[in-house]
Design an enzyme around this catalytic site. Sequence first.
Site, PDB file in Angstrom:
ATOM      1  N   LYS A  54       0.860  -1.183   0.000  1.00  0.00           N
ATOM      2  CA  LYS A  54       0.000   0.000   0.000  1.00  0.00           C
ATOM      3  C   LYS A  54       0.899   1.238   0.000  1.00  0.00           C
ATOM      4  O   LYS A  54       1.615   1.486   0.964  1.00  0.00           O
ATOM      5  CB  LYS A  54      -0.917   0.025   1.223  1.00  0.00           C
ATOM      6  CG  LYS A  54      -1.884   1.201   1.201  1.00  0.00           C
ATOM      7  CD  LYS A  54      -2.751   1.261   2.436  1.00  0.00           C
ATOM      8  CE  LYS A  54      -3.776   2.374   2.310  1.00  0.00           C
ATOM      9  NZ  LYS A  54      -3.180   3.711   2.063  1.00  0.00           N
ATOM     10  N   ASP A  56       1.873   5.205   0.071  1.00  0.00           N
ATOM     11  CA  ASP A  56       1.385   6.356   0.843  1.00  0.00           C
ATOM     12  C   ASP A  56       1.651   7.632   0.063  1.00  0.00           C
ATOM     13  O   ASP A  56       2.690   8.271   0.221  1.00  0.00           O
ATOM     14  CB  ASP A  56       2.098   6.382   2.200  1.00  0.00           C
ATOM     15  CG  ASP A  56       1.427   7.318   3.188  1.00  0.00           C
ATOM     16  OD1 ASP A  56       0.329   7.815   2.888  1.00  0.00           O
ATOM     17  OD2 ASP A  56       2.008   7.560   4.259  1.00  0.00           O
ATOM     18  N   GLU A 195       2.961   1.193   5.390  1.00  0.00           N
ATOM     19  CA  GLU A 195       1.625   1.555   5.869  1.00  0.00           C
ATOM     20  C   GLU A 195       0.687   0.355   5.883  1.00  0.00           C
ATOM     21  O   GLU A 195      -0.219   0.281   6.707  1.00  0.00           O
ATOM     22  CB  GLU A 195       1.036   2.662   4.996  1.00  0.00           C
ATOM     23  CG  GLU A 195      -0.279   3.211   5.542  1.00  0.00           C
ATOM     24  CD  GLU A 195      -0.898   4.256   4.646  1.00  0.00           C
ATOM     25  OE1 GLU A 195      -1.909   4.847   5.050  1.00  0.00           O
ATOM     26  OE2 GLU A 195      -0.377   4.481   3.544  1.00  0.00           O
TER      27      GLU A 195
END
Length: 336
Positions: A54, A56, A195
Site C-alpha cells: 500500500k 502512501d 503503511e
Amino acid sequence: MATGEALRSAPVKPRRGAAKPDLFADPMPARIEPCLALLQSKAPTGPNWAFEVKWDGYRLAVHRDASGVRIITRGGHDWTHRFPSIAAEAAELDAGSFILDGEAVVLDEAGRADFGLLQQALGGRGGKAKAERAMLFAFDLLYLDGHDLTRMALSERRDMLEGLLDGEIGMIRLSEEVEADGAEFLASACKVGLEGIIAKRRDAPYRPGRGGDWLKIKCIQSDTFLIIGYEPSSAALGGIGRLLLAGLGNYGLAFVGSVGTGFTHASAAALRKQLDRLATASPAARGIAGRGVVWVRPNLAAEIAYRGWTHDDKLRHASFKGLRDKADAAGVYRLA
C-alpha cells in the site's frame, strides 16, 4: 521487500499504435472514476487474491494520446505540471495511447513512501511547486492503444501493464505483485515500517468505487480529519502545541481528539499561518470547549496516523502526517 517473488506470467503483447485507423477502437475516456480499496482488518485468503504494497501518496491517472500527456488527480484535477518527471517518462513509453492507474510517492532514505515528503515536494496544501522527486508506482492499465481494458480481468490487465513498462526503473515503476500468504505479507510489511498492503481479486474487472474487489489492510491506521482548532505554545515547534480534530458525525462534525506530534518546525510554522487566517469565535464541532484554544473554520483536512480509538471515540497515539489537498479528494473520516 523480500517477502516473495513478483508474480510474472508471459505478458500479453500490447498492440502498438497502427498506421491505419482502427475502426473498432474504443474512444479514449477523458477520465475514469478510480476503483477504491475497502478497509478490512485481516488479509483475505485464497488463490484468487493478489497482494501489493500500500503506497502512501497521491492517487493519479496518467493519460497519454496523440495530444500528449495528462496527469489527473483522484478529484479530477489536471496536475500534469505538478509532476514533470512522471509526465516526461510517460511521454517516452512505447505505446500510442494508454491510461495508467497508480500512486505518486516520494521515498525516504529507507525506500519507504513518505506522505510528508510528497507534500513538501508539492509545496504543501494549496502549493504550486513541481514535485520533481515524485515517482509513480503503476498498478493498473485501463486503456491501451485504442482498447478499453476495464472489462478485462485484473490478471490480464497486469500482464499488459508489465509488457508496457517492461522493467522500467525510472520515475514510472511497476507496483509489484507479491506471491505470499496475505497474513505473512502484512506482518512483513508492518515489520519494515510500511503503511500496509492491498489485496485485489485477480478475476475482477475494473469497477469504480469501494465494491470490495480491492481491499486495504493497514499496519497503522491513517485517515483524514478536519482541523477545527489549535492550542498555541511558545515551547512547541512552530508555535502549535496540538491540533484539535473532527470527523463527520450523524449531526455535523464530531470532535475526535487532538494531535501534538509529527510536525517539523517548518511544517508547523507554515500550518499556523494558514490556521490564523481561518480563526473564528466558536468551535465547528458540537460538545467541545477549551480555554486558550484558537478555533478555526474547518477548511483544512489533515492526514493523521493513529493506533486506534478510546472507549469515548477519541484517537489513540495520533501523529500528524500532512495536509490533504482538495485535488486529492480524500474523504474525511465518518464515524460509524
